[in-house]
Design a protein around this motif. Structure first.
Motif, mmCIF file in Angstrom:
data_model
loop_
_atom_site.group_PDB
_atom_site.id
_atom_site.type_symbol
_atom_site.label_atom_id
_atom_site.label_comp_id
_atom_site.label_asym_id
_atom_site.label_seq_id
_atom_site.Cartn_x
_atom_site.Cartn_y
_atom_site.Cartn_z
ATOM 1 N N THR A 135 -46.771 -62.079 85.628
ATOM 2 C CA THR A 135 -47.527 -61.634 87.213
ATOM 3 C C THR A 135 -49.538 -62.343 87.731
ATOM 4 O OG1 THR A 135 -48.991 -59.545 89.562
ATOM 5 C CG2 THR A 135 -48.491 -59.527 86.617
ATOM 6 N N GLY A 136 -49.979 -62.376 88.387
ATOM 7 C CA GLY A 136 -51.610 -62.856 87.791
ATOM 8 C C GLY A 136 -51.736 -62.779 89.686
ATOM 9 N N TYR A 137 -53.071 -63.622 89.446
ATOM 10 C CA TYR A 137 -53.962 -63.198 90.540
ATOM 11 C C TYR A 137 -55.105 -64.093 91.192
ATOM 12 C CZ TYR A 137 -52.888 -58.575 89.731
ATOM 13 O OH TYR A 137 -51.990 -57.345 88.738
ATOM 14 N N CYS A 138 -55.024 -64.884 92.054
ATOM 15 C CA CYS A 138 -56.368 -65.876 92.381
ATOM 16 C C CYS A 138 -55.175 -67.242 91.874
ATOM 17 C CB CYS A 138 -56.591 -65.775 92.698
ATOM 18 S SG CYS A 138 -58.169 -67.353 92.538
ATOM 19 N N MET A 139 -55.980 -67.994 90.837
ATOM 20 C CA MET A 139 -55.285 -68.968 89.729
ATOM 21 C C MET A 139 -54.427 -68.199 89.622
ATOM 22 S SD MET A 139 -57.734 -70.800 86.874
ATOM 23 C CE MET A 139 -56.849 -69.406 85.474
ATOM 24 N N GLY A 140 -54.451 -67.179 88.406
ATOM 25 C CA GLY A 140 -53.393 -66.551 87.653
ATOM 26 C C GLY A 140 -52.078 -66.401 88.954
ATOM 27 N N LEU B 39 -51.804 -62.696 84.284
ATOM 28 C CA LEU B 39 -52.628 -63.927 83.937
ATOM 29 C C LEU B 39 -54.264 -63.677 84.615
ATOM 30 C CD1 LEU B 39 -50.154 -66.116 84.870
ATOM 31 C CD2 LEU B 39 -50.602 -65.439 82.790
ATOM 32 N N GLN B 40 -55.186 -64.178 84.384
ATOM 33 C CA GLN B 40 -56.329 -64.252 84.676
ATOM 34 C C GLN B 40 -56.613 -64.730 86.324
ATOM 35 O OE1 GLN B 40 -57.323 -66.636 81.456
ATOM 36 N NE2 GLN B 40 -58.018 -67.344 82.588
ATOM 37 N N HIS C 52 -65.776 -74.202 87.428
ATOM 38 C CA HIS C 52 -66.065 -74.981 86.262
ATOM 39 C C HIS C 52 -65.129 -74.610 85.097
ATOM 40 C CE1 HIS C 52 -68.357 -77.999 82.917
ATOM 41 N NE2 HIS C 52 -68.623 -77.251 82.544
ATOM 42 N N LEU C 53 -65.028 -73.897 85.013
ATOM 43 C CA LEU C 53 -64.012 -73.644 84.133
ATOM 44 C C LEU C 53 -62.798 -73.792 84.344
ATOM 45 C CD1 LEU C 53 -65.089 -70.573 82.640
ATOM 46 C CD2 LEU C 53 -64.971 -72.152 81.200
ATOM 47 N N MET C 54 -62.325 -73.628 85.428
ATOM 48 C CA MET C 54 -61.029 -73.390 86.139
ATOM 49 C C MET C 54 -60.575 -75.337 86.732
ATOM 50 S SD MET C 54 -58.760 -72.458 90.174
ATOM 51 C CE MET C 54 -60.309 -73.660 90.917
ATOM 52 N N GLU C 55 -61.919 -76.124 86.930
ATOM 53 C CA GLU C 55 -61.323 -77.344 86.536
ATOM 54 C C GLU C 55 -60.959 -77.983 85.268
ATOM 55 O OE1 GLU C 55 -65.039 -79.305 88.493
ATOM 56 O OE2 GLU C 55 -64.386 -81.094 89.540
ATOM 57 N N GLY C 56 -61.343 -77.650 84.959
ATOM 58 C CA GLY C 56 -61.757 -78.101 83.176
ATOM 59 C C GLY C 56 -60.351 -77.186 82.529
ATOM 60 N N LEU C 57 -59.314 -76.409 83.324
ATOM 61 C CA LEU C 57 -58.371 -75.926 82.355
ATOM 62 C C LEU C 57 -57.139 -77.119 82.601
ATOM 63 C CD1 LEU C 57 -56.837 -72.936 81.989
ATOM 64 C CD2 LEU C 57 -55.743 -73.429 84.171
ATOM 65 N N PHE D 11 -49.907 -62.536 93.037
ATOM 66 C CA PHE D 11 -50.972 -62.185 93.996
ATOM 67 C C PHE D 11 -51.723 -63.034 94.863
ATOM 68 C CE2 PHE D 11 -49.694 -58.523 92.192
ATOM 69 C CZ PHE D 11 -49.136 -57.222 93.126
ATOM 70 N N TYR D 12 -52.173 -63.356 96.057
ATOM 71 C CA TYR D 12 -53.290 -64.599 96.889
ATOM 72 C C TYR D 12 -53.110 -65.964 95.702
ATOM 73 C CZ TYR D 12 -55.667 -60.733 94.477
ATOM 74 O OH TYR D 12 -55.846 -59.729 94.066
#
Length: 275
Positions: free
Chosen positions: A145-150, A68-69, A113-118, A170-171
């Motif tokens: 698995t994923g990183y930050c938002m992911g 995950l991104q 902006h992208l994450m807020e619209g997810l 991850f984090y």
């Protein structure tokens, strides 16, 4: 979504140049590094009445890992991680679902902006569909698995998606409104930097809170905190290091990266088995 608000609030403290959204620099997938992109098979996955793109690398019939991104989108670095995962041990089949439907941000304001619209609930459905695709196409077991938002979404999938066999995050931690980690169903391993400044999302306090919730869940779990490391410490490509420095994240710790990958390998090998 509370997870997004926590990340946005922390990111607003970063010393970054912001571009106005009316002159968006969102990049299409074609902008990603061609050498990494050429290793992937592009597929489409159907869930309910929606179809989304995903990218697959690794040998068929190997255990699967949904990757995950970060909030940037499906960019060069998440692809680097997926390629690395596909080559660990006897090999995995790594699949990246495109949660942003083709958009990739270059600057923090755009990523916000992208994450807020997810659609976070929709993202969980994308993950579930990705896990099912891997299992229907030769992977006997599948991890996420994923990183930050992911990373937050990976943990949420360990709570909400019964088909998930193991998680390495991850984090990032999910908000309580998205998923209650004390109700986790899948084994979860999580990694955090000691100096992470994303308060309530990926800092040491968030890591310790997650650990308490996982203890309450009764699932197998590990929470690791890496001394001297800040957010996104796993991103080690030259492009990612430059981007981290632009965000004021100047630490580089190859030893921590190697240790985290070793722990990842052990965890996924334990719960997914070898190919």
């Amino acid at each position: 979504m509370a997870t997004a608000r926590l990340l946005l609030r922390s990111a607003s403290l970063l010393p970054l140049r912001r571009s106005p959204l009316h002159s968006s620099r969102f990049q299409p997938r074609a902008a990603m590094a061609s050498d990494a992109a050429s290793q992937f098979q592009k597929i489409q996955i159907q869930r309910e009445d929606t179809t989304f793109d995903a990218y697959v690398v690794g040998k068929e019939n190997a255990p699967g890992v949904v990757v995950l991104q970060e909030w940037w989108g499906v960019d060069y670095e998440v692809k680097n991680h997926a390629i690395h995962i596909s080559q660990i041990g006897d090999g995995y089949r790594a699949l990246i679902p495109d949660l942003y439907r083709g958009k990739v941000a270059l600057e923090v304001a755009e990523a916000q902006h992208l994450m807020e619209g997810l659609d976070w609930q929709g993202a969980i459905k994308d993950i579930q569909a990705s896990v099912k695709w891997l299992k229907e196409n030769g992977s006997p077991k599948v991890g996420v698995t994923g990183y930050c938002m992911g990373g937050a979404l990976a943990i949420a999938s360990g709570v909400l998606v019964p088909e998930v066999d193991a998680v390495v995050a991850f984090y990032g931690t999910p908000s309580s409104e998205l998923a209650d980690a004390s109700k986790a169903q899948a084994p979860i391993q999580a990694h955090f930097g000691e100096l992470d400044s994303f308060v309530g999302f990926a800092d040491v306090t968030a890591a310790k809170s997650l650990e308490e919730k996982l203890k309450a869940s009764g699932v197998a779990h590990e929470v690791h905190i890496y001394p001297g490391c800040s957010h996104a410490f796993m991103n080690a490509s030259p492009e990612a290091v430059k981007r981290r420095k632009s965000m004021g994240l100047t630490d580089e710790n190859q030893g921590a990266i190697d240790l985290a990958w070793s722990r990842f390998s052990t965890w996924m090998g334990r719960f997914l088995g070898s190919a």
